[in-house]
Design a protein around this motif. Sequence first.
Motif, short mmCIF file in Angstrom:
data_model
loop_
_atom_site.label_atom_id
_atom_site.label_comp_id
_atom_site.label_asym_id
_atom_site.label_seq_id
_atom_site.Cartn_x
_atom_site.Cartn_y
_atom_site.Cartn_z
N LEU A 289 -6.01 1.14 -10.14
CA LEU A 289 -6.71 2.09 -9.28
C LEU A 289 -7.92 2.72 -9.95
CD1 LEU A 289 -5.04 4.62 -6.91
CD2 LEU A 289 -6.73 5.45 -8.53
N VAL B 86 0.84 -1.20 0.00
CA VAL B 86 0.00 0.00 0.00
C VAL B 86 0.87 1.25 0.00
CG1 VAL B 86 -1.73 1.31 1.28
CG2 VAL B 86 -1.93 -1.17 1.11
N MET C 103 2.36 1.79 -3.38
CA MET C 103 1.39 2.29 -4.36
C MET C 103 1.24 3.81 -4.23
SD MET C 103 -2.70 1.44 -4.74
CE MET C 103 -3.16 2.36 -3.26
N PRO D 96 -3.65 -3.56 -3.62
CA PRO D 96 -2.79 -2.64 -4.37
C PRO D 96 -2.33 -3.19 -5.72
CG PRO D 96 -2.08 -2.80 -2.09
CD PRO D 96 -3.11 -3.86 -2.29
#
Length: 287
Positions: A125, A14, A17, A121
């Motif tokens: 997105l 995370v 990302m 992740p």
Amino acid sequence: MFEHCVVAGGGGAVGRMFAERLAASGARVLCVDPAATAPGVATDDIRAPGPAAAEALARADLVLLAVPESVALEAVRPVTRLMRADALFADTLSVKEGVARCLRTRAPGVQAVGLNPMFAPSLPLAGRPVAAVVVTDGPAARALLGLVGDWGARVVEMTAQEHDRQTAAQQAATHAAVLAFGLALGELGVDLDALCATAPPPHRSLLQLLARIASGTPEVYRDVQAANPHAEAARQAVGRGLERLGRAVAEGPVAFEALFDELRATLGARHLRELADSCAESFARLR
């Protein structure tokens, strides 16, 4: 607005990302992670920043913590004491009520936002939801939410309590149901080759969910169950649902039909139709 950023836990999925997205938006990003082995990541503890990390925190426009809750709570005071008055504190915790209380108590004047990407992740997105809890609002808080939206995410604002109650249903109850399904398969002693050879779409979908969870990191899924204050109630509700199903089967067709009426009412007419159509499309894509 965000020229200098510090991402604690930048060695994790995370944190990485967000660090990559911030860098792609033009920010200079320092990742801090005591367990990291990747080049360019400072092996420092955000709870007790060393000289280099402290200097970066004092210069940062944004400090984002992608760390476990226990680490984040310990880091709030030392980090916010170093931050500029106009800088933003952000977190990616899966539970928001605890860190929100901590920030309001220990750093009431610091702009703060909690983000929770509601997807792994490793997935793209674009178009996916990111839950957002604004603890202390301000220009920097709004700028970060706008930036996440510019990345293509769907930002959904809510309170810390709303977040934790929703994720108890979305994650804790869902994972509990899938894990219990997997444990039931083991108890039944089924042949997985035979199951997969004839699996109807609902069963194959559950097998896929089970395989995805079982392929993950156990501590991540335990954290979903252990950290959320509403997770125990969610698991108990799943258990009671199975008990009610068993009673309806034993009581006969009228009781079972009443159960379906209740389920349809829970979903509502619009969601019932839309979700059923979406499921049909997903099943059509299954091999």
